[in-house]
Design a protein around this motif. Structure first.
Motif, PDB file in Angstrom:
ATOM      1  N   ARG A 152       0.839  -1.199   0.000  1.00 15.65           N
ATOM      2  CA  ARG A 152       0.000   0.000   0.000  1.00 15.65           C
ATOM      3  C   ARG A 152       0.869   1.242   0.000  1.00 15.65           C
ATOM      4  N   SER A 153       0.408   2.268  -0.673  1.00 20.29           N
ATOM      5  CA  SER A 153       1.196   3.491  -0.757  1.00 20.29           C
ATOM      6  C   SER A 153       1.254   4.220   0.587  1.00 20.29           C
ATOM      7  N   ARG A 154       0.204   4.111   1.375  1.00 19.32           N
ATOM      8  CA  ARG A 154       0.190   4.717   2.708  1.00 19.32           C
ATOM      9  C   ARG A 154      -0.898   4.034   3.530  1.00 19.32           C
ATOM     10  N   PRO A 155      -0.843   4.147   4.838  1.00 23.60           N
ATOM     11  CA  PRO A 155      -1.886   3.517   5.664  1.00 23.60           C
ATOM     12  C   PRO A 155      -3.259   4.142   5.413  1.00 23.60           C
ATOM     13  N   ASP A 156      -4.295   3.338   5.609  1.00 25.77           N
ATOM     14  CA  ASP A 156      -5.655   3.864   5.520  1.00 25.77           C
ATOM     15  C   ASP A 156      -5.913   4.765   6.720  1.00 25.77           C
ATOM     16  N   THR A 157      -6.788   5.728   6.539  1.00 29.90           N
ATOM     17  CA  THR A 157      -7.116   6.634   7.641  1.00 29.90           C
ATOM     18  C   THR A 157      -8.580   6.544   8.043  1.00 29.90           C
ATOM     19  N   GLY A 158      -9.268   5.544   7.550  1.00 26.72           N
ATOM     20  CA  GLY A 158     -10.660   5.350   7.943  1.00 26.72           C
ATOM     21  C   GLY A 158     -11.587   5.448   6.744  1.00 26.72           C
ATOM     22  N   PRO A 159     -12.876   5.334   7.006  1.00 26.63           N
ATOM     23  CA  PRO A 159     -13.839   5.379   5.908  1.00 26.63           C
ATOM     24  C   PRO A 159     -13.917   6.786   5.307  1.00 26.63           C
ATOM     25  N   PRO A 160     -14.193   6.873   4.007  1.00 26.49           N
ATOM     26  CA  PRO A 160     -14.374   8.205   3.394  1.00 26.49           C
ATOM     27  C   PRO A 160     -15.538   8.927   4.078  1.00 26.49           C
ATOM     28  N   PRO A 161     -15.344  10.167   4.492  1.00 20.88           N
ATOM     29  CA  PRO A 161     -16.381  10.872   5.256  1.00 20.88           C
ATOM     30  C   PRO A 161     -17.731  10.957   4.547  1.00 20.88           C
ATOM     31  N   GLN A 162     -17.726  11.269   3.279  1.00 16.10           N
ATOM     32  CA  GLN A 162     -18.998  11.426   2.576  1.00 16.10           C
ATOM     33  C   GLN A 162     -19.770  10.108   2.514  1.00 16.10           C
ATOM     34  N   ARG A 163     -19.087   9.031   2.193  1.00 16.49           N
ATOM     35  CA  ARG A 163     -19.754   7.731   2.127  1.00 16.49           C
ATOM     36  C   ARG A 163     -20.259   7.322   3.506  1.00 16.49           C
ATOM     37  N   PHE A 164     -19.432   7.538   4.538  1.00 18.93           N
ATOM     38  CA  PHE A 164     -19.847   7.179   5.884  1.00 18.93           C
ATOM     39  C   PHE A 164     -21.076   7.983   6.302  1.00 18.93           C
ATOM     40  N   TYR A 165     -21.083   9.276   5.995  1.00 13.71           N
ATOM     41  CA  TYR A 165     -22.233  10.110   6.353  1.00 13.71           C
ATOM     42  C   TYR A 165     -23.473   9.676   5.583  1.00 13.71           C
ATOM     43  N   ASP A 166     -23.294   9.342   4.305  1.00 12.13           N
ATOM     44  CA  ASP A 166     -24.435   8.866   3.521  1.00 12.13           C
ATOM     45  C   ASP A 166     -25.033   7.597   4.113  1.00 12.13           C
ATOM     46  N   ASP A 167     -24.175   6.721   4.626  1.00 12.14           N
ATOM     47  CA  ASP A 167     -24.647   5.446   5.176  1.00 12.14           C
ATOM     48  C   ASP A 167     -25.207   5.586   6.590  1.00 12.14           C
ATOM     49  N   TYR A 168     -24.595   6.416   7.424  1.00 12.16           N
ATOM     50  CA  TYR A 168     -24.937   6.439   8.847  1.00 12.16           C
ATOM     51  C   TYR A 168     -25.329   7.822   9.363  1.00 12.16           C
ATOM     52  N   GLY A 169     -25.342   8.824   8.533  1.00  7.39           N
ATOM     53  CA  GLY A 169     -25.609  10.196   8.979  1.00  7.39           C
ATOM     54  C   GLY A 169     -26.968  10.403   9.598  1.00  7.39           C
ATOM     55  N   SER A 170     -27.943   9.626   9.209  1.00  3.82           N
ATOM     56  CA  SER A 170     -29.285   9.804   9.760  1.00  3.82           C
ATOM     57  C   SER A 170     -29.519   8.955  11.015  1.00  3.82           C
TER      58      SER A 170
END
Length: 150
Positions: free
Chosen positions: A80-98
């Motif tokens: 991997r080019s660099r470590p992951d830093t977590g889920p993409p914010p927009q996708r996470f908000y779309d899935d769990y924001g409500s």
């Protein structure tokens, strides 16, 4: 849900973000070490090739050590080019924001913990490669020294 639980979840999420940041810094430091060691082994291999008359018959051991070290550095630097830093914010908000805040934070904490665990495994693999890149050439150089004395 009590406010204390929400605050504890927020603190745990913050701590997870800090852990991921530390993993990114550790990955960068490992990269620097691997690339610096690779350059050293390239120089050592070049010297071993050009100083054939001064190294006698054990030159192959020194070349093998430099080659093994360089190969281990390359193996440690690929992936991997660099470590992951977590889920993409927009996708996470779309899935769990409500979701309710406790559900949202609990899911975010679980995702961050899983990401940190994956990063840790990759960092361990790269650290093993660095350890081998240091130990193998030292061992072969020591063997060369013992054979040169004998």
């Amino acid at each position: 849900m009590p406010e204390v639980v929400v605050e504890n979840l927020r603190a745990a999420v913050y701590a997870s973000h800090e852990e991921l940041s530390a993993q990114v810094a550790a990955d960068s430091a490992l990269d620097s070490k691997l690339m610096g060691l690779l350059a050293f082994f390239a120089a050592a291999g070049g010297l071993s090739l050009t100083l054939h008359h001064g190294l006698h018959d054990g030159r192959a051991l020194l070349l093998a050590g430099a080659g093994l070290g360089a190969l281990a550095c390359l193996v440690g630097s690929i992936g991997r080019s660099r470590p992951d830093t977590g889920p993409p914010p927009q996708r996470f908000y779309d899935d769990y924001g409500s979701s309710a805040e406790t559900d949202y934070l609990t899911q975010l904490l679980a995702d961050l913990a899983a990401t940190a665990e994956r990063n840790l495994e990759e960092l361990k693999r790269r650290h093993r490669a660095l350890t081998f890149a240091i130990r193998a050439p030292v061992l072969l150089t020591a063997l060369y020294g013992l054979l040169a004395i004998a």
